[in-house]
Design a protein around this motif. Structure first.
Motif, PDB file in Angstrom:
ATOM      1  N   SER A  72     -24.010  25.165  13.173  1.00  0.00           N
ATOM      2  CA  SER A  72     -25.149  26.075  13.123  1.00  0.00           C
ATOM      3  C   SER A  72     -24.727  27.498  12.883  1.00  0.00           C
ATOM      4  CB  SER A  72     -25.941  25.997  14.430  1.00  0.00           C
ATOM      5  OG  SER A  72     -25.148  26.524  15.485  1.00  0.00           O
ATOM      6  N   SER A  76     -35.784  23.925  12.610  1.00  0.00           N
ATOM      7  CA  SER A  76     -34.620  24.508  11.972  1.00  0.00           C
ATOM      8  C   SER A  76     -33.736  23.391  11.467  1.00  0.00           C
ATOM      9  CB  SER A  76     -33.850  25.407  12.948  1.00  0.00           C
ATOM     10  OG  SER A  76     -32.664  25.876  12.361  1.00  0.00           O
ATOM     11  N   GLU A 114     -29.853  23.853  12.739  1.00  0.00           N
ATOM     12  CA  GLU A 114     -29.566  24.218  14.123  1.00  0.00           C
ATOM     13  C   GLU A 114     -30.196  23.261  15.132  1.00  0.00           C
ATOM     14  OE1 GLU A 114     -29.231  29.071  13.629  1.00  0.00           O
ATOM     15  OE2 GLU A 114     -31.196  28.132  13.887  1.00  0.00           O
ATOM     16  N   ASN A 124     -32.123  27.925   8.918  1.00  0.00           N
ATOM     17  CA  ASN A 124     -31.701  28.264  10.266  1.00  0.00           C
ATOM     18  C   ASN A 124     -32.448  29.510  10.706  1.00  0.00           C
ATOM     19  OD1 ASN A 124     -30.413  30.452   9.115  1.00  0.00           O
ATOM     20  ND2 ASN A 124     -28.360  29.629   9.344  1.00  0.00           N
TER      21      ASN A 124
END
Length: 827
Positions: free
Chosen positions: A7, A222, A225, A194
């Motif tokens: 991430s 997301s 993430e 993200n």
């Protein structure tokens, strides 16, 4: 942990699916490792909390309903905050918190296919113009792939994006469109690659997410993430990641500053060159980067075209004493170029003022004095000053880049400071200028005679009057306090005053000798005092250095007073002034200290005359200093004239002339004295009146008139009318108290042969032929009296009496009889 590491791989340049971003240093690796450990601890604490909360709910339910009939239900799991409510059928409406109707279309979990194909939205962004535009397409592709896996579709009209916009900005076109569509309930799920694409400030990201989730009931996902608002604890994860993305900006800013600082300390160009300069590749061949990415290092250089404009601006402001507003108008009129970073072609007064204050034109290049300060709520950037202690090490000295001399810039700084001091009382509490006050014309003259002409009767200062300010008049006469009603024509007064000063002062050998003797005495004083002045300045500089060292020692020891920063800045300013003074004294070599010669004095006087005749504020201030600040005028009634005129008186002395030369000598290397012994002094009296054409021609007409020419002949010779010649003769006699000659005396003056004298021979030829006076006049086509005068003139010349008429008729009768006797047939 692997998911969290991945991430962190999405940077501002686009999508990078790597296990971990390559750290810039070991410190960066350690910082990320500490963050990962803390995040793992927080996540484990969250799981423990969820289990304890579930156990507490079960225990409370069992204890409240302890019976055999509901024991089985008590053992069942109690509803938690993570349990979702039943989802209505597709197309069924429900009322949200805002009172509007929302269309629920398959808001199920990740594994639900009840909403397959329902519309969703995506948001993509990249922040820098230097990054690839393909980043938007990559992010949108990943969002569409993830949406298809969850049974959603993202139509093109709901793919929102922003290009080359920082994530720290709150107001963005694409983001605003996204929020407007969310308010209209056009989608129920939002995808982004993200969280850094949505915002890089936690105070912007979290309010946006909560508004979308809790106000508009939008599910946020997301892609890289793992943030999903349908999962419990999503807000904690989003908060931690938003803080991490916010920290990325601060680290990036620090790294950029560190790289630029190294370039500055290496004296290479960092793009901060201003108007008058440019950047060129390093002549030494220094390169930046390696391999294909290698680029030449850039250094500063003077741009000849724009540098000439810089010199012209300083000359206008310092030498010609022009105002900043006048310089601005002149630059726009001439179409002067501007700095390479300018967004408009027009010049403004603030830009001219910054140019005059810029220390780079004397070879002193500061850097980093201001820094960007971002408002975290809006993303707006403003500038604020850095501490002086931090920026001192970034000041560079480039003597080869000097465009303006030190004394010229110091004169400009002094004049700007004086302007600011005089304008301070005219500013509003907000800093805006609010009107003008009395006395501004004292320092900003609008014309050559501004505040210079004083009434000898009442002492008032003459003010501009008449159409377009062509005249000067006494203001006290308008209110009845003064009898001086005659107006002074401004252009006539300027021309007469400058002519008198040029003829009687600037071209006078006596004044030249007085000025040169005073300068020679001052030169001897300079040679005697310069070593002592240099020693005193160096001693004072050592004292200031010791005070600065003691202040720094107190700061390091922790015993510094509260005003240490202000005192340190004061001592540093004293050090700069003393350093400039010492440098100026050391620059004065033998050529600068040479005694003033006669040629030098003549050159300075010639330059003074050029300044006076050049016009503008510099000429007005020079004339004011030269004549002592005033010219007194009084009305004069000449004899024989009905209209009075103004007569001016002023005094010029050697001291005033030397003061003016000192003001004109900007560098002041010679050190002109304020006064000198045995001042030469002269009082100048000027009659401010315009003579008419007759008065101007009087002397010339009289000289030709004495030659015996008629008025008509004089008019033909000078190219004027006969009436103007007669007026000139009349004016010449009237101004000298002589009576005007009458016509008879004027004819005697001529000494020109009369008509009778010119035709005397022809008259006597016809007279001897026996013609009568009447026949002779008819033959010669003139008056009979002219014939009579011609006959009289002839006999007067030969000394015989003029025959009378009876004798003339008798003579003619006898002559006819003799002719008839000779020719009887003809008779």
């Amino acid at each position: 942990m692997l998911w969290l590491m991945s991430s962190q791989t999405s940077g501002e340049a686009g999508i990078i699916l790597a296990p971990l971003t390559q750290p810039a240093s070991m410190a960066g690796v350690m910082a990320q490792l500490v963050f990962l450990i803390r995040f793992a601890l927080l996540r484990s604490m969250r799981d423990t909390y969820r289990k304890l909360r579930s156990f507490g709910n079960v225990f409370s339910t069992v204890s409240a309903q302890f019976s055999a009939s509901n024991f089985a239900s008590a053992r069942a799991p109690a509803p938690t905050s993570s349990t979702r409510a039943p989802v209505p059928r597709e197309g069924v409406g429900t009322t949200d918190d805002t009172g509007g109707t929302r269309l629920l279309t398959g808001a199920g979990g990740a594994g639900s296919d009840s909403g397959f194909g329902e519309p969703a939205a995506s948001y993509s962004r990249y922040s820098s113009d230097l990054q690839s535009e393909d980043s938007i397409g990559d992010q949108q592709r990943r969002c569409r792939e993830n949406a298809a896996q969850l049974g959603h579709r993202i139509p093109p009209e709901l793919e929102f994006h922003d290009e080359a916009v920082s994530g720290a900005m709150r107001n963005r076109v694409g983001l605003d469109s996204l929020m407007a569509s969310a308010r209209q309930r056009r989608f129920s799920t939002l995808y982004f690659f993200n969280l850094s694409r949505l915002a890089r400030e936690s105070v912007i990201a979290m309010p946006l997410l909560k508004e979308l989730v809790y106000v508009y009931h939008v599910r946020i996902i997301s892609v890289s993430e793992g943030i999903d608002s349908d999962r419990d604890g999503w807000d904690l994860l989003a908060t931690l990641l938003s803080v991490q993305h916010e920290r990325f900006l601060k680290d990036l800013s620090a790294n950029v500053l560190k790289g630029q600082e190294g370039t500055v300390l290496a004296t290479y160009c960092v793009g901060d060159w201003c108007f008058g300069y440019t950047s060129i590749p390093d002549p030494q061949g220094a390169m930046r980067g390696r391999g294909r990415n290698a680029k030449p290092r850039m250094v500063y250089a003077i741009d000849a075209e724009t540098a000439s404009w810089v010199r012209r601006i300083f000359n206008w402001f310092v030498v010609d004493q022009r105002s900043v507003a006048w310089i601005t108008r002149e630059l726009n009129r001439l179409g002067a170029p501007k700095d390479h970073r300018a967004t408009t072609r027009r010049w403004y007064a603030t830009y001219v003022t910054r140019l005059l204050k810029n220390s780079k034109y004397v070879g002193v290049w500061p850097w980093g004095e201001m820094k960007n300060a971002r408002n975290p709520l809006t993303g707006q950037i403003s500038q604020e000053p850095r501490p002086v202690e931090q920026t001192e090490r970034w000041v560079r000295e480039f003597p080869h880049l000097r465009i303006i001399a030190d004394d010229v810039r110091e004169a400009a700084i002094r004049r700007l400071a004086e302007h600011a001091r005089r304008a301070e009382h005219r500013r509003t509490p907000k800093g805006r200028l609010n009107g003008s006050k009395t006395g501004n014309a004292e320092h900003h003259p609008r014309h050559l005679l501004s505040r210079l002409i004083h009434c000898a009767q009442c002492g008032a200062i003459f003010q501009a009057s008449g159409s377009y300010g062509k005249y000067l008049s006494c203001p006290a006469h308008e209110v009845g306090d003064c009898n001086c009603k005659t107006q002074l024509r401004r252009d006539l007064a300027e021309r007469l005053i400058l002519n008198q000063i040029g003829e009687r002062i600037l071209s006078n050998p006596t004044w030249l000798e007085s000025v040169q003797s005073a300068l020679l005495r001052r030169h001897a004083d300079l040679q005697r005092d310069r070593p002592s002045e240099l020693g005193q300045a160096e001693s004072a500089l050592q004292t200031v250095d010791q005070k600065i060292v003691r202040l720094l020692d107190l700061v390091e020891a922790g015993d510094a007073p509260t005003d240490v920063h202000s005192r340190l800045r004061q001592r540093q300013a004293e050090k700069r002034d003393l350093t400039n003074q010492i440098a100026a004294l050391r620059r004065m070599d033998a050529s600068d200290l040479a005694p003033p010669t006669d040629e030098w004095v003549r050159e300075r006087l010639t330059h003074l005359h050029e300044v006076l005749t050049g016009g503008g504020p510099a000429a007005a201030l020079a004339l004011r200093r030269l004549v002592g600040g005033r010219i007194r005028v009084a009305e004069v009634q000449p004899a024989g004239c009905r209209r009075p005129f103004l007569q001016g008186r002023f005094t010029v002395n050697t001291a005033g002339l030397i003061r003016e030369l000192k003001a004109q000598e900007v560098a002041n290397q010679v050190g002109l004295p304020e006064t000198c012994g045995n001042d030469e002094q002269a009082e100048i009296v000027i009659d401010f009146r315009t003579l008419d054409h007759a008065a101007q021609l009087a002397d010339g007409v009289k000289s030709v008139w004495d030659e015996g020419l008629t008025c008509q002949e004089i008019a033909l010779r000078i190219g004027r009318s006969r009436t103007l010649v007669r007026k000139a003769i009349r004016y010449w006699h009237a101004t000298r108290g002589l009576p005007l000659p009458d016509g008879r005396s004027l004819r005697k003056r001529l000494k020109v042969p009369t008509r009778a004298a010119t035709i005397m021979d022809d008259v006597m030829r016809l007279w001897n032929r026996g013609l009568s006076y009447t026949d002779i006049a008819t033959e010669l086509k003139c008056d009979r009296n002219v014939i009579t005068a011609a006959v009289k003139l002839h006999f007067r010349h030969i000394g015989e009496p003029v025959p009378d008429g009876r004798a003339r008729r008798k003579q003619l009768r006898e002559q006819r009889e003799r002719e008839s006797d000779r020719h009887p047939l003809s008779a």
